[in-house]
Write a protein that holds these residues in place. Structure first.
Motif, PDB file in Angstrom:
ATOM      1  N   GLU A  40     -25.445  18.573  20.404  1.00 62.67           N
ATOM      2  CA  GLU A  40     -24.887  18.593  21.796  1.00 62.67           C
ATOM      3  C   GLU A  40     -24.197  17.608  22.154  1.00 62.67           C
ATOM      4  OE1 GLU A  40     -26.587  19.145  26.280  1.00 62.67           O
ATOM      5  OE2 GLU A  40     -27.976  19.779  24.489  1.00 62.67           O
ATOM      6  N   ALA A  43     -21.023  17.385  20.010  1.00 59.76           N
ATOM      7  CA  ALA A  43     -20.066  18.600  20.617  1.00 59.76           C
ATOM      8  C   ALA A  43     -19.321  17.971  21.908  1.00 59.76           C
ATOM      9  CB  ALA A  43     -20.464  19.962  20.904  1.00 59.76           C
ATOM     10  N   GLY A  44     -20.326  17.341  22.617  1.00 57.88           N
ATOM     11  CA  GLY A  44     -19.458  16.712  24.154  1.00 57.88           C
ATOM     12  C   GLY A  44     -18.557  15.723  23.527  1.00 57.88           C
ATOM     13  N   GLY A  47     -15.410  17.567  21.977  1.00 57.64           N
ATOM     14  CA  GLY A  47     -14.954  18.401  22.889  1.00 57.64           C
ATOM     15  C   GLY A  47     -14.122  17.516  23.867  1.00 57.64           C
ATOM     16  N   SER A  48     -14.337  16.605  24.109  1.00 53.41           N
ATOM     17  CA  SER A  48     -13.497  15.460  25.204  1.00 53.41           C
ATOM     18  C   SER A  48     -12.141  15.315  24.330  1.00 53.41           C
ATOM     19  CB  SER A  48     -14.123  14.485  25.454  1.00 53.41           C
ATOM     20  OG  SER A  48     -14.461  13.594  24.496  1.00 53.41           O
ATOM     21  N   PHE A  50     -10.093  16.912  22.608  1.00 55.68           N
ATOM     22  CA  PHE A  50      -8.974  18.043  22.624  1.00 55.68           C
ATOM     23  C   PHE A  50      -8.730  18.283  24.114  1.00 55.68           C
ATOM     24  CE2 PHE A  50     -11.479  19.096  18.957  1.00 55.68           C
ATOM     25  CZ  PHE A  50     -10.565  18.672  17.804  1.00 55.68           C
ATOM     26  N   ASP A  51      -8.937  17.508  24.962  1.00 52.92           N
ATOM     27  CA  ASP A  51      -8.456  17.820  26.449  1.00 52.92           C
ATOM     28  C   ASP A  51      -7.069  17.706  26.426  1.00 52.92           C
ATOM     29  OD1 ASP A  51     -11.090  18.113  27.284  1.00 52.92           O
ATOM     30  OD2 ASP A  51     -11.277  16.159  28.086  1.00 52.92           O
TER      31      ASP A  51
END
Length: 113
Positions: A40, A43-44, A47-48, A50-51
């Protein structure tokens, strides 16, 4: 040895085996929980990255044409220009990094030689 001793022995062995299996299951569950928490967090962080930037400009989409279908001269020209762009980007990053650290600059990097 009497028959009740054997029954008592096997009950005790089965109880110990069951306790050991429960202990292993509990450890496995805790390790799985820790692994999922690590996923998790990863992934956080991922994921940030690809903003979409909010600077008002959308990145222009690049269409990639496989090199098999390009004219050899055009493919060579794309290779040479891409190589020069990557080299220049590396040079600019190196100059900025050295300036931020207060290090000496190479004369080639600042285009003095």
């Amino acid at each position: 040895m009497s028959w009740w001793f054997w029954i008592l022995l096997w009950v005790a062995l089965c109880a110990l085996a069951l306790l050991f299996v429960v202990y292993l299951g509990f450890r496995l569950f805790r390790q799985l929980k820790a692994t999922l928490q690590d996923f998790e967090v990863a992934a956080g962080k991922l994921g940030s990255g690809f903003d979409v930037p909010d600077n008002g400009q959308a990145a222009e989409p690049r269409t990639i044409v496989p090199g098999v279908f390009l004219d050899p001269g055009e493919a060579r020209e794309l290779y040479v220009t891409g190589k020069a762009e990557r080299r220049e980007a590396r040079r600019l990053k190196r100059v900025a990094r050295r300036a931020a650290r207060g290090q000496r600059q190479s004369l080639r990097d600042v285009r003095l030689s």
